[in-house]
Enzyme design. Structure first.
Site, PDB file in Angstrom:
ATOM      1  N   TYR A 150       0.855  -1.188   0.000  1.00  0.00           N
ATOM      2  CA  TYR A 150       0.000   0.000   0.000  1.00  0.00           C
ATOM      3  C   TYR A 150       0.883   1.226   0.000  1.00  0.00           C
ATOM      4  O   TYR A 150       1.850   1.313   0.755  1.00  0.00           O
ATOM      5  CB  TYR A 150      -0.892  -0.009   1.245  1.00  0.00           C
ATOM      6  CG  TYR A 150      -1.781   1.206   1.391  1.00  0.00           C
ATOM      7  CD1 TYR A 150      -2.851   1.418   0.520  1.00  0.00           C
ATOM      8  CD2 TYR A 150      -1.561   2.136   2.403  1.00  0.00           C
ATOM      9  CE1 TYR A 150      -3.677   2.522   0.670  1.00  0.00           C
ATOM     10  CE2 TYR A 150      -2.384   3.247   2.551  1.00  0.00           C
ATOM     11  CZ  TYR A 150      -3.441   3.438   1.677  1.00  0.00           C
ATOM     12  OH  TYR A 150      -4.262   4.535   1.829  1.00  0.00           O
ATOM     13  N   ASP A 245       9.489   2.801  -0.816  1.00  0.00           N
ATOM     14  CA  ASP A 245       8.521   3.487   0.037  1.00  0.00           C
ATOM     15  C   ASP A 245       8.802   3.111   1.490  1.00  0.00           C
ATOM     16  O   ASP A 245       8.540   1.991   1.916  1.00  0.00           O
ATOM     17  CB  ASP A 245       7.098   3.087  -0.385  1.00  0.00           C
ATOM     18  CG  ASP A 245       6.020   3.768   0.441  1.00  0.00           C
ATOM     19  OD1 ASP A 245       6.361   4.463   1.427  1.00  0.00           O
ATOM     20  OD2 ASP A 245       4.826   3.598   0.111  1.00  0.00           O
ATOM     21  N   LYS A 277       4.820   9.137   8.457  1.00  0.00           N
ATOM     22  CA  LYS A 277       4.608   8.560   9.779  1.00  0.00           C
ATOM     23  C   LYS A 277       5.631   9.048  10.820  1.00  0.00           C
ATOM     24  O   LYS A 277       5.489  10.167  11.293  1.00  0.00           O
ATOM     25  CB  LYS A 277       4.516   7.035   9.658  1.00  0.00           C
ATOM     26  CG  LYS A 277       3.319   6.654   8.748  1.00  0.00           C
ATOM     27  CD  LYS A 277       2.831   5.236   8.846  1.00  0.00           C
ATOM     28  CE  LYS A 277       1.479   5.082   8.151  1.00  0.00           C
ATOM     29  NZ  LYS A 277       1.509   4.485   6.836  1.00  0.00           N
TER      30      LYS A 277
HETATM   31  C1  LIG Z   1       0.781   4.884   5.531  1.00  0.00           C
HETATM   32  C2  LIG Z   1       1.480   4.602   4.253  1.00  0.00           C
HETATM   33  C3  LIG Z   1       1.345   5.430   3.118  1.00  0.00           C
HETATM   34  C4  LIG Z   1       0.345   6.542   3.060  1.00  0.00           C
HETATM   35  O1  LIG Z   1       0.583   7.541   3.987  1.00  0.00           O
HETATM   36  P1  LIG Z   1      -0.622   8.527   4.400  1.00  0.00           P
HETATM   37  O2  LIG Z   1       0.035   9.541   5.257  1.00  0.00           O
HETATM   38  O3  LIG Z   1      -1.642   7.690   5.099  1.00  0.00           O
HETATM   39  O4  LIG Z   1      -1.152   9.088   3.123  1.00  0.00           O
HETATM   40  C5  LIG Z   1       2.144   5.174   2.031  1.00  0.00           C
HETATM   41  N1  LIG Z   1       3.013   4.151   2.023  1.00  0.00           N
HETATM   42  C6  LIG Z   1       3.152   3.323   3.073  1.00  0.00           C
HETATM   43  C7  LIG Z   1       4.144   2.210   3.008  1.00  0.00           C
HETATM   44  C8  LIG Z   1       2.382   3.508   4.219  1.00  0.00           C
HETATM   45  O5  LIG Z   1       2.498   2.651   5.242  1.00  0.00           O
END
Ligand SMILES: *Cc1c(COP(=O)(O)O)cnc(C)c1O
Length: 443
Positions: A150, A245, A277
């Site tokens: 994701y 990511d 995060k």
């Molecule tokens: C949480 C997450 C996102 C999206 O971040 P948001 O701040 O919720 O838009 C993208 N990539 C990864 C791996 C994530 O865990």
């Protein structure tokens, strides 16, 4: 210590949930919060301190979500709070460059292999912008991603996703035009042959391959040794960019993120990376970054447009900077030890109750799959007994432990998880494992 008594009925939470559903779809602002995957009443949290959440009915829970990762130091850390309060007192947004942005960028550049970063406000924005930059820099249009990874709710990446979407078992989503996903290739995670085949067929049209540095949004699936290096090498061979990511894993798995476990050791680096995060310290801040020559393609230096009214916001970057500066080697050692204790105890309790399960981890990040065989990809993760997980989740909740309300999520600990918090978790596990067994999870 004695086992905490089961929590009070969530009467006030239920009332707020009903009110919320009148004015907000499903009563929540991010789908997984609605408890659809586990049933029952989502808890409305009134406050949090350290490792503990307090709901509107006055129940206390040990938090094993930590705001889905950001709260590395625990909630309401006094030094983060003081820094944020001081920042707020100086004004909350100016729409000009500020010093905290530079300091946070320097901290990120020092910990990771990126030469430069650009701040945005969410992980979604970070991956969306990284893909635009990859397309702009290569002059190509295709994007490769893995099922179960994701990357936020970016149109091109909702071709198949984990987390919320996986829970609802919806392939992609209405609202994303076919023209967006027609440029996306979705492959099974860990499938080297599929990667080779995709690049053999479309290599000269692929702008980038994006992957979670270690998937955490289908539960934690550590990349097999050499897998990320293989992806980086394959991209390089075809003139495509490797986008790692690290929105979830960055500054969480180790002080250098997942890259600290593979690239830093093996001697390679991604072309572009995304962060979020932890680096926001609980406020909306995220970033994408990478090689200087690629970042120079971005406006105002280069031709690829990207912008944001609140990007690099002084309050958010102050929260992130203070958090990262406090995230010392000691903090990561504590997180490691706590994660080890919790995952070992969870495994033992489920073993004793005869519930098929697999505990997987990378660095300080881990999760428990309710399935009998190791999970290497999204198909494996989807073999979980979600009914058993729902029973386990509610038994833990009743005993004062707040787990992710979905079987497809990582569990997160913080530096504030002390003996009392850990004891509460360990006390709750055996009953919860028996509840999972009774729900059909027994072998
Ligand atoms: C949480 C997450 C996102 C999206 O971040 P948001 O701040 O919720 O838009 C993208 N990539 C990864 C791996 C994530 O865990």
């Amino acid at each position: 210590m004695s086992r905490p008594s089961p929590t009070r009925e969530p009467v006030q939470s239920a009332a707020l949930f009903e009110r919320g559903q009148v004015v907000t779809p499903g009563g929540v602002n991010s789908p997984v919060r609605a408890f659809n995957a586990v049933g029952g009443t989502p808890r409305f949290i009134r406050s949090a301190q350290g490792a503990w959440l307090t709901d509107v009915d006055g129940n206390e829970y040990v938090d094993l979500i930590c705001s889905w990762g950001p709260m590395l130091l625990g909630h309401a850390h006094p030094e983060v709070q003081a820094a944020v309060q001081a920042a707020v007192a100086r004004g909350t947004s100016y729409g000009t460059p500020t010093e905290p942005e530079i300091e946070l960028a320097e901290e990120i550049v020092a910990r990771t292999p990126v030469d430069q970063v650009r701040f945005v406000s969410s992980g979604t924005e970070a991956t969306m912008s990284a893909i635009r930059l990859a397309r702009g820099a290569t002059g190509r249009d295709l994007v490769v991603k893995f099922a179960g990874c994701y990357h936020g709710h970016v149109d091109a990446l909702l071709a198949s996703a984990g987390s919320g979407l996986a829970t609802f078992a919806v392939p992609g989503t209405p609202g994303v035009p076919e023209s967006s996903t027609a440029l996306t290739i979705v492959l099974p995670y860990h499938d080297r042959a599929a990667v080779e085949a995709a690049f053999a067929e479309h290599g000269d049209r692929i702008a980038c391959l994006i992957t979670e540095a270690a998937p955490g949004n289908m539960g934690v699936v550590p990349p097999e040794p050499g897998f990320n290096a293989f992806l980086a090498e394959t991209c390089a061979r075809h003139g495509a960019l490797f986008v790692s990511d690290e929105v979830m894993t960055g500054f969480r798995v180790t002080r250098q993120g997942q890259w600290g476990l593979d690239g830093a050791v093996e001697g390679w680096r991604p072309d572009l990376m995304t962060f979020g995060k932890v680096m926001g310290g609980g406020l909306p801040a995220a970033a994408f970054g990478g090689r200087a020559d690629l970042m120079a393609q971005l406006s105002p230096v280069g031709p690829v447009y990207q912008a944001g009214t609140l990007s690099g916001n002084p309050v958010a970057t102050t929260a992130g900077l203070t958090t990262l500066r406090l995230a010392t080697d000691d903090v990561y050692a504590h997180l490691d030890a706590t994660a080890e204790t919790v995952k070992t105890a969870a495994g033992k309790a489920l073993d004793a109750a005869g519930v098929p399960h697999v505990v997987q981890s990378t660095g300080t990040m881990f999760s428990v799959f309710f399935t009998g065989t190791p999970v290497r990809d999204f198909a494996d993760a989807s073999s979980q007994d979600t009914a058993a997980y729902a029973a386990f989740f509610h038994a833990m909740l009743d005993r004062g432990v707040y787990l992710p309300p979905s079987a497809y999520e990582a569990w997160f600990v913080s530096a504030a998880h002390d003996d009392r918090a850990v004891e509460t978790i360990l006390d709750a596990l055996p009953d919860a494992a028996r509840a999972a067994a009774a729900a059909g999870g027994a072998a």
